[in-house]
Design a protein around this motif. Sequence first.
Motif, PDB file in Angstrom:
ATOM      1  N   ASP A   1      -3.492   6.495   6.442  1.00  0.00           N
ATOM      2  CA  ASP A   1      -4.533   5.749   5.708  1.00  0.00           C
ATOM      3  C   ASP A   1      -4.334   4.238   5.853  1.00  0.00           C
ATOM      4  N   ILE A   2      -3.089   3.810   5.733  1.00  0.00           N
ATOM      5  CA  ILE A   2      -2.784   2.376   5.830  1.00  0.00           C
ATOM      6  C   ILE A   2      -3.127   1.854   7.216  1.00  0.00           C
TER       7      ILE A   2
ATOM      8  N   LEU B   1       0.831  -1.210   0.000  1.00  0.00           N
ATOM      9  CA  LEU B   1       0.000   0.000   0.000  1.00  0.00           C
ATOM     10  C   LEU B   1       0.863   1.256   0.000  1.00  0.00           C
ATOM     11  N   SER B   2       1.981   1.227   0.724  1.00  0.00           N
ATOM     12  CA  SER B   2       2.864   2.400   0.745  1.00  0.00           C
ATOM     13  C   SER B   2       3.524   2.605  -0.615  1.00  0.00           C
TER      14      SER B   2
ATOM     15  N   ARG C   1       0.031   5.390  -0.730  1.00  0.00           N
ATOM     16  CA  ARG C   1      -0.881   5.612   0.386  1.00  0.00           C
ATOM     17  C   ARG C   1      -0.105   6.110   1.600  1.00  0.00           C
ATOM     18  N   SER C   2      -0.696   6.999   2.368  1.00  0.00           N
ATOM     19  CA  SER C   2      -0.046   7.527   3.570  1.00  0.00           C
ATOM     20  C   SER C   2      -0.101   6.486   4.681  1.00  0.00           C
TER      21      SER C   2
ATOM     22  N   GLU D   1      -6.885   1.610   7.609  1.00  0.00           N
ATOM     23  CA  GLU D   1      -7.453   0.509   6.836  1.00  0.00           C
ATOM     24  C   GLU D   1      -7.172  -0.855   7.476  1.00  0.00           C
TER      25      GLU D   1
END
Length: 198
Positions: free
Chosen positions: A162-163, A153-154, A158-159, A166
């Motif tokens: 946010d990760i 995700l990174s 994505r920040s 989630e």
Amino acid sequence: MDTWVTSHTLLQRARNANDTDAWTLFVARYKNFIYYVLRQMNIQHADVEDLTQEILLNLWKNLDQYKKEKAKFRTWLGTIIRNTAMRHIQKQQKRKIRDQKSLENQPEIDGMLISEPDLDRLIEQEWAAYITNLAMERVKEIFRGNAIKVFELSRKGRSLDDIADELGITKASANTLRNRVKNSLMTEIKQLVDETEF
């Protein structure tokens, strides 16, 4: 049998026509890379498998000519791929010109589908991607669950906030997991480079 034996040792063994195990390992290590480069060159899908086999045959025939002192194996491999692919492209273009002239009587088509410097850059980019993908496969054998999810995700931009939201973990945990996977990936990349770019 360890499929990641030292490449220099593997190359020495693959030069022996009677060592089919070494040749099988050699093909397993480099066939996908060759295939990816050819696909990136927009060579027709129907021709890619045959051309991959032709390149592997050229490698086998020319293994004795490779000299570690003159160039890295990756550079030598790239030259074999480039030369074989360029001959194929030129042959295809000549056929296309001949067919076009016979059908339409038009003048020759000038230029190559891809220039040699562009092809060299493509080979370098594909090699880096190939090594990274192999390293990521190894890392996925070490880490499970959230660690891989956080890292992937990174990589998508994505920040960490946010990760963490989630996945239901803290931002600090997300940061630690990302860094562990990243460090492991860098270690695997270095090891693969050492194994394949002697």
